[in-house]
Design a protein around this motif. Structure first.
Motif, PDB file in Angstrom:
ATOM      1  N   ASN A 144      63.402  67.081  68.281  1.00  0.00           N
ATOM      2  CA  ASN A 144      63.749  65.987  67.285  1.00  0.00           C
ATOM      3  C   ASN A 144      63.533  64.595  68.118  1.00  0.00           C
ATOM      4  OD1 ASN A 144      65.850  65.430  69.124  1.00  0.00           O
ATOM      5  ND2 ASN A 144      67.384  66.710  67.930  1.00  0.00           N
ATOM      6  N   GLU A 145      63.685  63.595  67.483  1.00  0.00           N
ATOM      7  CA  GLU A 145      63.086  62.012  68.090  1.00  0.00           C
ATOM      8  C   GLU A 145      64.018  61.853  69.067  1.00  0.00           C
ATOM      9  OE1 GLU A 145      63.899  58.884  64.913  1.00  0.00           O
ATOM     10  OE2 GLU A 145      62.613  59.814  63.251  1.00  0.00           O
ATOM     11  N   VAL A 146      65.277  62.321  69.428  1.00  0.00           N
ATOM     12  CA  VAL A 146      65.833  61.962  70.621  1.00  0.00           C
ATOM     13  C   VAL A 146      65.117  63.010  71.688  1.00  0.00           C
ATOM     14  CG1 VAL A 146      67.877  62.564  71.945  1.00  0.00           C
ATOM     15  CG2 VAL A 146      67.915  61.594  69.626  1.00  0.00           C
ATOM     16  N   ASP A 147      64.523  64.007  71.470  1.00  0.00           N
ATOM     17  CA  ASP A 147      64.005  64.822  72.750  1.00  0.00           C
ATOM     18  C   ASP A 147      62.460  63.856  73.239  1.00  0.00           C
ATOM     19  OD1 ASP A 147      65.608  66.970  72.791  1.00  0.00           O
ATOM     20  OD2 ASP A 147      64.571  67.658  70.858  1.00  0.00           O
ATOM     21  N   ILE A 148      61.869  63.217  71.860  1.00  0.00           N
ATOM     22  CA  ILE A 148      60.543  62.578  72.083  1.00  0.00           C
ATOM     23  C   ILE A 148      61.028  61.189  72.920  1.00  0.00           C
ATOM     24  CG2 ILE A 148      58.817  61.200  70.978  1.00  0.00           C
ATOM     25  CD1 ILE A 148      59.294  63.233  68.576  1.00  0.00           C
ATOM     26  N   GLU A 149      61.869  60.640  72.659  1.00  0.00           N
ATOM     27  CA  GLU A 149      62.423  59.388  73.404  1.00  0.00           C
ATOM     28  C   GLU A 149      62.715  59.831  74.908  1.00  0.00           C
ATOM     29  OE1 GLU A 149      65.889  57.551  71.944  1.00  0.00           O
ATOM     30  OE2 GLU A 149      64.562  56.923  69.908  1.00  0.00           O
ATOM     31  N   GLU A 150      63.285  61.146  75.148  1.00  0.00           N
ATOM     32  CA  GLU A 150      63.700  61.725  76.571  1.00  0.00           C
ATOM     33  C   GLU A 150      62.210  61.924  77.192  1.00  0.00           C
ATOM     34  OE1 GLU A 150      66.295  64.866  76.344  1.00  0.00           O
ATOM     35  OE2 GLU A 150      67.816  63.409  75.832  1.00  0.00           O
ATOM     36  N   LEU A 151      61.448  62.411  76.430  1.00  0.00           N
ATOM     37  CA  LEU A 151      60.156  62.874  77.132  1.00  0.00           C
ATOM     38  C   LEU A 151      59.355  61.504  77.506  1.00  0.00           C
ATOM     39  CD1 LEU A 151      58.612  65.581  74.498  1.00  0.00           C
ATOM     40  CD2 LEU A 151      59.103  65.700  77.147  1.00  0.00           C
ATOM     41  N   GLN A 152      59.528  60.581  77.099  1.00  0.00           N
ATOM     42  CA  GLN A 152      58.821  59.262  77.083  1.00  0.00           C
ATOM     43  C   GLN A 152      59.589  58.556  78.573  1.00  0.00           C
ATOM     44  OE1 GLN A 152      59.089  57.742  73.201  1.00  0.00           O
ATOM     45  NE2 GLN A 152      57.058  58.037  72.634  1.00  0.00           N
ATOM     46  N   GLN A 153      60.709  58.769  78.297  1.00  0.00           N
ATOM     47  CA  GLN A 153      61.512  58.134  79.305  1.00  0.00           C
ATOM     48  C   GLN A 153      61.402  58.903  80.717  1.00  0.00           C
ATOM     49  OE1 GLN A 153      65.458  57.716  77.911  1.00  0.00           O
ATOM     50  NE2 GLN A 153      64.814  56.161  76.363  1.00  0.00           N
ATOM     51  N   GLU A 154      61.017  60.353  80.898  1.00  0.00           N
ATOM     52  CA  GLU A 154      60.826  61.068  81.852  1.00  0.00           C
ATOM     53  C   GLU A 154      59.961  60.737  82.961  1.00  0.00           C
ATOM     54  OE1 GLU A 154      60.556  65.932  82.999  1.00  0.00           O
ATOM     55  OE2 GLU A 154      60.254  65.224  81.063  1.00  0.00           O
ATOM     56  N   PHE A 155      58.712  60.118  82.521  1.00  0.00           N
ATOM     57  CA  PHE A 155      57.821  59.538  83.360  1.00  0.00           C
ATOM     58  C   PHE A 155      57.353  58.162  82.845  1.00  0.00           C
ATOM     59  CE2 PHE A 155      57.320  64.331  83.176  1.00  0.00           C
ATOM     60  CZ  PHE A 155      57.310  64.385  84.366  1.00  0.00           C
ATOM     61  N   PRO A 156      58.123  57.109  83.374  1.00  0.00           N
ATOM     62  CA  PRO A 156      57.728  55.840  82.894  1.00  0.00           C
ATOM     63  C   PRO A 156      56.351  55.377  83.132  1.00  0.00           C
ATOM     64  CG  PRO A 156      59.691  55.674  84.443  1.00  0.00           C
ATOM     65  CD  PRO A 156      59.004  57.115  84.517  1.00  0.00           C
TER      66      PRO A 156
END
Length: 631
Positions: free
Chosen positions: A390-402
């Motif tokens: 979901n959208e939360v997962d996408i945000e976490e993916l984006q934050q994992e590697f700045p």
């Protein structure tokens, strides 16, 4: 309309914009339209804002950059909201150099060019109008004529703050030409132009031994010293450096960190105090935005040197990573090809998408948390729905590697390989396999790619090829199934009727006889088996489908076969499975009979009429899918 007629009309429009008057008359304009006295940073911000802003998926989309830059909306929003907006409000950010930092071919130079051309165009509008002291080589702000001790009174009357001092040249002209009468000083409207060196400048570093600081700040005109008697006479000075000419607008500092230190120190005073030192004069005021760009390696080397701390503190660094959205990368290639002389070449559907797929894969980092492989990550970043995310997962993916997107293959490499492919082909048709083959060949001739990266990239080519195989089969499937969407909808509706009856333990009624029937287990299993749903898992899968339908209904959204990724895949595979033998025989027969030939011609017609192929690329696709089915 002929081009000469358009040139004539353009010239007439520019002449209509010309204005000349006294300082007293200019003040009337300021009273009526205070925006003419805004700062360079404010003018650039309002230029972007006036082009329009909309919201998409919770993010701001600035129309000013539309159709020019793709897939870097986050960077653009950060740039506008963290630099241009506060700078326009006279906050301390305006006293900083804007440094765009990112990988090669990431859009930094393009962004600056868009700002330059936009500023030139904006100066032709009422909102972007700029006025300057007539005859001034630096197109100086006329409000500098107002004495310091009266500027507070001026602010109370006009609501405009004045910054900067009158230049030495205009100070002398005020006394000698106008007898000190400020109200009589001539003022004119200025149209910005990089070509004419008005308000838009560019500085490029060259050999430090031969490059002169005069390129930035101007120089003494020795031929006039005898006439004026002194090197400190402003009339004996050429105010023709880039900092002089870019006054009131924007100056691009190309490859800034490659410059000799003596050039960079001049920017310290300019950014912080709004002035710089030139010749034997007092500090000269300048109102301009300094934008520079560099790559990550040079920036890291720059900040590691303690001597650069003063300049570093006067910078706002904006990271400009590569685009990570598949559809946007495809638009980049489409734009590059459209701007070339090869726009007439037929590029088969999905060709640029498959090339973009390879490129994006090289820029992504493998997630260690979410369980999303690179291909899933690519699709999630592209806005596609993936089961279990979901959208939360996408945000976490984006934050994992700045720093994701700061490395990988650049668009220039891929477009070079596509260009090579286009030029080499005898027939003006290029397909996905041609491009992938060209990309692969290029990897062995790319000196900067390490052996390890080459192996990774070859694997990404294989992944893109596999995705294309699935796309190709689906394309042919759709072409073989007459009215594909209707067939898919009919099959799904039939399946959902049976699922609903099964879950609610109801009977179905035959539409013709009215007879009650049990749910068609054979039909449901024939669809579910396409995606590996086991006998034990069928009940939970069917219940999940009903829950999804209910959720869509609550939101007022229509549920179709594309609303559930796994159901869509199952429907597509079922339709294709039913036709597989027909497709296999039809596409692989070397000497088709009359009926097969008619079927092939119908499919080719459908591919060309409805799917964007031409006859050559459609035939290539059929042959390729035939070979896939025969493996």
């Amino acid at each position: 309309m002929s081009i000469l007629k358009k040139i004539q009309e353009s010239r007439i429009k520019e002449q209509e914009l010309e204005w000349e008057g006294t300082f007293a008359e200019y003040l009337e304009i300021v009273k009526e339209r205070p925006e003419v006295a805004q700062s360079a940073h404010s003018r650039i911000y309002h230029m972007i804002k006036d082009a329009g802003i909309t919201e998409k998926d919770g993010k701001k989309v600035y129309h000013f950059f539309e159709d020019q830059l793709f897939g870097i909306e986050d960077s653009l929003e950060r740039l506008v909201e963290e630099y241009f907006h506060p700078a326009a409000k006279r906050l301390d950010v305006r006293k900083r150099i804007l440094l765009l930092m990112g990988p090669v071919s990431g859009g930094k130079s393009t962004l600056v060019t868009i700002l330059k051309r936009g500023l030139e165009k904006y100066s032709h509008t009422d909102r972007g109008a700029i006025y300057a002291i007539k005859g001034c080589p630096m197109h100086e702000d006329p409000l500098h004529l107002v004495p310091q001790h009266l500027r507070e009174d001026f602010y109370k009357e006009y609501g405009v703050r004045i910054e900067g001092n009158l230049s030495p040249l205009n100070m002398m002209r005020l006394e000698e030409e106008y007898n000190g009468k400020i109200e009589d000083v001539k003022v004119e409207r200025v149209l910005l132009s990089e070509e004419k060196r008005k308000g838009v400048g560019t500085f490029s570093p060259s050999d430090p031994k031969s490059q002169d600081i005069a390129d930035l700040t101007g120089s003494i005109d020795f031929s006039t010293i005898a006439e004026y008697g002194s090197e400190s006479d402003p009339r004996a000075y050429r105010f023709d450096g880039e900092l002089n000419k870019a006054n009131r607008g924007l100056m691009e500092f190309q490859e800034m960190l490659k410059c000799d230190e003596k050039f960079l120190w001049h920017l310290l005073s300019l950014t912080q105090e709004g002035n710089f030192k030139a010749g034997r004069f007092a500090l000269i005021s300048a109102d301009e935005m300094i934008v520079a760009h560099t790559n990550e390696a040079e920036y890291n080397s720059f900040i590691s040197n303690k001597k650069n701390e003063a300049l570093q503190s006067r910078m706002i660094v904006m990271a400009m990573p590569y685009n990570l959205k598949l559809d946007e990368e495809e638009k980049i290639y489409q734009k590059m090809i459209a701007e070339s002389d090869m726009a007439h070449v037929h590029i088969a559907p999905h060709t640029l998408k498959v090339a973009a797929m390879f490129t994006i894969l090289t820029r992504l980092e493998e997630s260690k948390k979410s369980g999303a492989d690179l291909l899933k990550k690519l699709k999630l970043y592209n806005g596609e729905e993936i089961e279990g995310f979901n959208e939360v997962d996408i945000e976490e993916l984006q934050q994992e590697f700045p720093n994701e997107g700061m490395s990988g293959i650049d668009p220039r490499y891929v477009i070079n390989r596509i260009s090579s492919c286009i030029i080499r082909k005898d027939v003006p048709v290029v397909n996905a396999l041609d491009v992938l083959r060209s990309i692969k060949d290029g990897l062995y001739n790319h000196a900067s790619i390490s052996e390890d990266d080459r192996e990774r990239y070859l694997n990404f080519i294989s992944m893109a090829r596999h995705e294309y195989d699935e796309i190709a089969k689906k394309e042919v499937q759709k072409a073989f199934v007459y009215s594909y969407e209707e067939s898919a909808k009919t099959l799904m509706d039939n399946y959902l009727d049976n699922v609903e009856a099964y879950c609610n333990k109801n009977k179905l009624r035959d539409p013709l006889t009215g007879e009650e029937m049990n749910p068609d287990e054979k039909l449901m299993r024939s669809i579910e088996e396409q995606i590996g749903i086991s006998e034990n898992a069928k009940k939970s899968f069917r219940e999940e489908i009903l829950i999804r339908i209910s959720a869509y209904a609550r939101k007022g959204k229509k549920f179709d076969y594309q609303s559930h990724e796994r159901l869509q895949e199952a429907i597509q595979k079922k339709l294709f499975a039913d036709l597989k033998d027909v497709v296999k025989i039809t596409t692989s027969t070397k000497t088709p009979d009359e009926q097969q030939l008619k079927k092939i011609n119908d499919v080719i017609a459908r591919l060309t009429d409805q799917h964007g192929y031409n006859s050559t690329s459609a035939n290539d696709l059929l042959r390729y899918v035939g070979s896939l089915l025969n493996r």
